[in-house]
Design an enzyme around this catalytic site. Structure first.
Site, PDB file in Angstrom:
ATOM      1  N   HIS A  82       0.827  -1.209   0.000  1.00 22.19           N
ATOM      2  CA  HIS A  82       0.000   0.000   0.000  1.00 22.19           C
ATOM      3  C   HIS A  82       0.862   1.262   0.000  1.00 22.19           C
ATOM      4  O   HIS A  82       2.025   1.235   0.406  1.00 22.19           O
ATOM      5  CB  HIS A  82      -0.934  -0.006   1.211  1.00 22.19           C
ATOM      6  CG  HIS A  82      -2.079  -0.974   1.065  1.00 22.19           C
ATOM      7  ND1 HIS A  82      -2.959  -1.261   2.071  1.00 22.19           N
ATOM      8  CD2 HIS A  82      -2.478  -1.714  -0.008  1.00 22.19           C
ATOM      9  CE1 HIS A  82      -3.867  -2.138   1.639  1.00 22.19           C
ATOM     10  NE2 HIS A  82      -3.581  -2.430   0.386  1.00 22.19           N
ATOM     11  N   GLU A  84       0.905   3.910   1.868  1.00 23.29           N
ATOM     12  CA  GLU A  84       1.404   4.402   3.156  1.00 23.29           C
ATOM     13  C   GLU A  84       2.660   3.633   3.555  1.00 23.29           C
ATOM     14  O   GLU A  84       3.648   4.211   4.012  1.00 23.29           O
ATOM     15  CB  GLU A  84       0.353   4.217   4.262  1.00 23.29           C
ATOM     16  CG  GLU A  84      -0.996   4.805   3.972  1.00 23.29           C
ATOM     17  CD  GLU A  84      -1.945   3.809   3.313  1.00 23.29           C
ATOM     18  OE1 GLU A  84      -1.581   3.218   2.274  1.00 23.29           O
ATOM     19  OE2 GLU A  84      -3.062   3.654   3.828  1.00 23.29           O
TER      20      GLU A  84
HETATM   21 ZN   LIG Z   1      -2.896  -0.373   3.813  1.00 25.29          ZN
END
Ligand SMILES: [Zn+2]
Length: 164
Positions: A82, A84
């Site tokens: 992801h 982040e």
């Molecule tokens: Zn995530």
């Protein structure tokens, strides 16, 4: 006449600036269904890192699957990193203690763990469309327990144009 010496008042805000960078980062994603971008900023508003959702280095965008359904091994979920987490891992400068994270979609539970452990203390998110899922409910439970503050980015009417 005297106006010439006054500063411009219609400049973009810090939140518009950094959310703009996060969204722009998301535009780099090869994922056909979901483009999420993140931007990590220091307490004194310096950009520290950026990321978007994608496969790890060496895992080809053409060979690994982007599917959302079917045999788990043939879906993206087991492989995608992801935005982040990528932003956290892309940072090579040392500590992210006290930093702020701008992200276009509310972090999942796995990213929440990394955010907490990295010492990030504030999250500014643009969307929270999976708020009802166990992943995001668990994410907020952990962020609340760890004292990570989060708030929704308040959109402005300003048209931000990238054309040059
Ligand atoms: Zn995530």
């Amino acid at each position: 006449m005297g106006k010439k010496n006054e500063k411009r008042m219609d400049h973009i805000t810090w939140d518009e600036y950094f959310m703009g960078v996060a969204i722009l980062s998301g535009m780099r994603s090869k994922d056909p269904n979901s483009q999420v971008g993140a931007c990590i900023v220091s307490q004194d508003n310096k950009i520290l890192s950026m990321g978007y959702n994608g496969f790890p280095i060496g895992c080809s965008d053409d060979e690994f699957p982007w599917a959302r359904e079917g045999d788990p091994l043939d879906t993206k979920y087991l492989y995608v990193t992801h935005s982040e987490l990528n932003a956290i891992l892309n940072y090579r400068g040392g500590s992210l203690e006290g930093a702020k994270l701008y992200v276009s979609l509310f972090p999942c539970n796995e990213c929440a763990k990394a955010i907490i452990q990295a010492g990030i203390k504030t999250i500014i998110y643009a969307e929270d469309k999976y708020a009802q899922t166990p992943s995001v409910v668990a994410s907020k439970r952990m962020l609340d327990a760890a004292g990570v503050r989060y708030y929704k980015y308040s959109r402005t009417d300003r048209e931000i144009c990238f054309r040059v």
